[in-house]
Design a protein around this motif. Structure first.
Motif, PDB file in Angstrom:
ATOM      1  N   PHE A  31     -39.435 -12.242 -13.309  1.00  0.00           N
ATOM      2  CA  PHE A  31     -39.858 -13.636 -13.458  1.00  0.00           C
ATOM      3  C   PHE A  31     -38.715 -14.500 -13.976  1.00  0.00           C
ATOM      4  O   PHE A  31     -38.600 -15.681 -13.617  1.00  0.00           O
ATOM      5  N   LEU A  34     -36.828 -15.329 -11.021  1.00  0.00           N
ATOM      6  CA  LEU A  34     -37.534 -16.370 -10.282  1.00  0.00           C
ATOM      7  C   LEU A  34     -37.256 -17.743 -10.873  1.00  0.00           C
ATOM      8  O   LEU A  34     -37.012 -18.713 -10.145  1.00  0.00           O
ATOM      9  N   TYR A  40     -38.952 -17.945  -3.208  1.00  0.00           N
ATOM     10  CA  TYR A  40     -40.179 -17.206  -2.918  1.00  0.00           C
ATOM     11  C   TYR A  40     -39.938 -15.706  -2.783  1.00  0.00           C
ATOM     12  O   TYR A  40     -40.810 -14.896  -3.146  1.00  0.00           O
ATOM     13  N   THR A  43     -40.880 -13.443  -5.608  1.00  0.00           N
ATOM     14  CA  THR A  43     -42.301 -13.111  -5.749  1.00  0.00           C
ATOM     15  C   THR A  43     -42.695 -12.006  -4.773  1.00  0.00           C
ATOM     16  O   THR A  43     -43.594 -11.205  -5.079  1.00  0.00           O
ATOM     17  N   CYS A  44     -42.052 -11.962  -3.617  1.00  0.00           N
ATOM     18  CA  CYS A  44     -42.326 -10.875  -2.663  1.00  0.00           C
ATOM     19  C   CYS A  44     -41.958  -9.531  -3.275  1.00  0.00           C
ATOM     20  O   CYS A  44     -42.708  -8.551  -3.154  1.00  0.00           O
ATOM     21  N   ILE A  46     -41.817  -8.782  -6.409  1.00  0.00           N
ATOM     22  CA  ILE A  46     -42.787  -8.480  -7.456  1.00  0.00           C
ATOM     23  C   ILE A  46     -44.036  -7.856  -6.840  1.00  0.00           C
ATOM     24  O   ILE A  46     -44.552  -6.842  -7.326  1.00  0.00           O
ATOM     25  N   ARG A  47     -44.498  -8.429  -5.755  1.00  0.00           N
ATOM     26  CA  ARG A  47     -45.694  -7.877  -5.100  1.00  0.00           C
ATOM     27  C   ARG A  47     -45.412  -6.506  -4.486  1.00  0.00           C
ATOM     28  O   ARG A  47     -46.249  -5.601  -4.559  1.00  0.00           O
ATOM     29  N   TYR A  66     -47.413 -15.427 -13.832  1.00  0.00           N
ATOM     30  CA  TYR A  66     -47.906 -16.457 -12.911  1.00  0.00           C
ATOM     31  C   TYR A  66     -48.490 -17.644 -13.686  1.00  0.00           C
ATOM     32  O   TYR A  66     -48.192 -18.811 -13.371  1.00  0.00           O
ATOM     33  N   VAL A  79     -44.244 -20.149  -6.575  1.00  0.00           N
ATOM     34  CA  VAL A  79     -45.380 -19.445  -7.172  1.00  0.00           C
ATOM     35  C   VAL A  79     -46.673 -19.759  -6.433  1.00  0.00           C
ATOM     36  O   VAL A  79     -47.463 -18.870  -6.128  1.00  0.00           O
ATOM     37  N   SER A  82     -46.684 -18.105  -3.076  1.00  0.00           N
ATOM     38  CA  SER A  82     -46.944 -16.682  -3.249  1.00  0.00           C
ATOM     39  C   SER A  82     -48.437 -16.422  -3.424  1.00  0.00           C
ATOM     40  O   SER A  82     -49.007 -15.509  -2.797  1.00  0.00           O
TER      41      SER A  82
END
Length: 215
Positions: A31, A34, A40, A43-44, A46-47, A66, A79, A82
């Motif tokens: 984060f 980020l 973006y 965040t990908c 992170i997922r 988030y 964010v 995402s």
């Protein structure tokens, strides 16, 4: 060679989760990246880490990350995008994600009305179109009690109709729409009221929308 933020994100964001840190600190570091890159793709990654064999990520750290960025007085497009295309469009994660970023806190938002909470609520509602209707309807109903959220509630309802994965129940959505205090000239207000009153659930009935636009 000058690298863009996106170049750096693609090269290094995934490496965060190989660092010699505990998982919670890896998430916090991601984060932080980020915040630095505002891209973006972070965040990908992170997922990806959350659904990997080593996942899931610690929920309290993931969703706090988030929530903090949704509440901040700065751009949050990476964010919100995402949330919209990754977490909310996926029926396996939509309910948990929506609850974590807004649903669990909507009573507090309406009661406290702080700028940070309103920032978060507005951003989540605007991108909530794909969230299943039974999941988001209680939050929508509570948010109706706060006029400061009426315009974004309208955007949420509009997205629930128009998004590719949008979801709504026409009669219930119309009942909510009729409670919103909106300017009479609000763009697409008449069209949305018309299609909902006619019982249409989504944009897959394009003639219904076109009919009222032409009238």
């Amino acid at each position: 060679m000058l690298l863009t933020a996106n170049d750096v994100a693609h090269s290094w964001a995934g490496e965060v989760f190989a660092e010699d840190l505990d998982t919670a600190d890896q998430v916090r570091l991601a984060f932080g990246l980020l915040d630095l890159l505002d891209d973006y793709w972070v965040t990908c990654e992170i997922r990806f880490a959350d659904v990997s064999a080593e996942g899931p990520l610690p929920a309290e750290v993931l969703w706090d990350g988030y929530r903090r960025r949704l509440a901040a007085d700065r751009d949050a497009e990476a964010v919100t995008y995402s949330l919209w295309v990754d977490w909310f469009e996926d029926r396996r994660t939509a309910a948990t994600a929506f609850a974590e970023v807004l649903g669990n806190d909507i009573d507090r938002v309406v009661a406290e009305r702080s700028e940070a909470l309103l920032h978060r609520a507005r951003r989540v509602l605007e991108c909530s179109g794909p969230v299943p209707w039974p999941v988001k309807e209680p939050t929508y109903r509570t948010a109706v009690g706060l006029p400061a959220l009426h315009s974004v509630l309208f955007q949420g309802l509009l997205a629930s109709y128009h998004d590719v994965y949008g979801d709504l129940e026409p009669a219930a959505a119309l009942a909510l729409l009729d409670q919103l205090d909106l300017p009479a000239n609000t763009q697409h207000l008449a069209e949305l009221r018309y299609v909902l009153a006619a019982g249409h659930e989504n944009h897959h009935s394009p003639r219904a929308w076109d009919e009222v636009v032409r009238s």
